[in-house]
Design a protein around this motif. Structure first.
Motif, PDB file in Angstrom:
ATOM      1  N   ASP A 130       5.017-131.463 -23.156  1.00 26.92           N
ATOM      2  CA  ASP A 130       6.398-131.455 -22.678  1.00 26.92           C
ATOM      3  C   ASP A 130       6.955-132.928 -23.051  1.00 26.92           C
ATOM      4  OD1 ASP A 130       8.165-132.020 -20.258  1.00 26.92           O
ATOM      5  OD2 ASP A 130       7.424-130.323 -19.269  1.00 26.92           O
ATOM      6  N   THR A 131       8.285-132.984 -23.609  1.00 24.51           N
ATOM      7  CA  THR A 131       8.738-134.086 -23.938  1.00 24.51           C
ATOM      8  C   THR A 131       9.097-135.013 -22.708  1.00 24.51           C
ATOM      9  OG1 THR A 131      11.043-133.212 -24.178  1.00 24.51           O
ATOM     10  CG2 THR A 131       9.453-132.991 -26.088  1.00 24.51           C
ATOM     11  N   ASP A 132       9.304-134.287 -21.510  1.00 25.73           N
ATOM     12  CA  ASP A 132       9.518-135.283 -20.343  1.00 25.73           C
ATOM     13  C   ASP A 132       8.233-136.100 -20.048  1.00 25.73           C
ATOM     14  OD1 ASP A 132      12.159-134.697 -20.124  1.00 25.73           O
ATOM     15  OD2 ASP A 132      11.934-133.487 -18.237  1.00 25.73           O
ATOM     16  N   ALA A 133       7.222-135.526 -20.127  1.00 25.62           N
ATOM     17  CA  ALA A 133       5.787-136.156 -20.025  1.00 25.62           C
ATOM     18  C   ALA A 133       5.423-137.199 -20.940  1.00 25.62           C
ATOM     19  CB  ALA A 133       4.739-135.209 -19.882  1.00 25.62           C
ATOM     20  N   ASP A 134       5.987-136.623 -22.259  1.00 19.59           N
ATOM     21  CA  ASP A 134       5.812-137.873 -23.175  1.00 19.59           C
ATOM     22  C   ASP A 134       6.665-138.925 -22.939  1.00 19.59           C
ATOM     23  OD1 ASP A 134       4.308-136.113 -24.453  1.00 19.59           O
ATOM     24  OD2 ASP A 134       5.682-135.568 -26.292  1.00 19.59           O
TER      25      ASP A 134
END
Length: 178
Positions: free
Chosen positions: A44-48
């Motif tokens: 998940d790019t938000d988590a990244d």
């Protein structure tokens, strides 16, 4: 999904599927279900972005602003598209940047479409999502109206999530990938 099971002509260096859609569409939840079913990792790019900055996206919006967040998000998407071989969920606003839309070209992209009532119910009235502060329902309507054509423009497939369980949505996506 093993390499020999992948669709013909599919480069080995790409995510199997990229999920896009507004807040409340179920991208992270469905990504986890798909990754379990396919036996691949999810990302998940938000988590990244949160891992990179050591802070929440909501706090990042407050301390550094939306433009800084969008730059970090665009880099996270580029990195994930280049490195990740599983199921990838993008943040709801990632597709607003032209460079991200261009980077998605050639990928299998599924737009998880959600109506206003379901989206508002899923994110809740006390939303910690920075672009939905204030009147969540009104902000969500504005966001959906503005972004729906952008999501559709990058999508290989559109899957409606209204009134459906995440398992049902994941099953439909699996059938599209078969």
């Amino acid at each position: 999904m093993s390499p020999e099971d992948r669709p013909e002509g599919r480069p080995e260096d790409r995510p199997l599927v990229v999920l896009v859609g507004p807040p409340g569409a179920g991208k992270s939840t469905v990504a986890a279900l798909l990754s379990d079913a396919l036996g691949v990792p999810s990302r998940d790019t938000d988590a990244d972005v949160e891992a990179l900055t050591g802070t929440t996206i909501a706090d990042l919006f407050v301390t550094e602003g939306e433009e800084r967040f969008r730059l970090l998000e665009a880099q996270a998407v580029r990195d994930a598209l280049a490195e990740h071989r599983g199921v990838l969920a993008l943040g709801g606003g990632a597709v607003v940047r032209e460079e991200t839309r261009a980077a998605l070209d050639g990928h299998v992209v599924v737009f998880l479409d959600v109506g206003l009532a379901d989206a508002a119910a899923r994110v809740g009235l006390g939303s910690s999502r920075p672009l939905l502060l204030g009147n969540v329902r009104s902000q969500m309507k504005t966001l959906l109206d503005a972004r729906r054509p952008v999501y559709e423009s990058v999508a290989t497939h559109v899957v409606l999530t209204d009134g459906r369980t995440p398992d049902d949505v994941a099953e439909e996506i699996l059938s599209l990938l078969a």
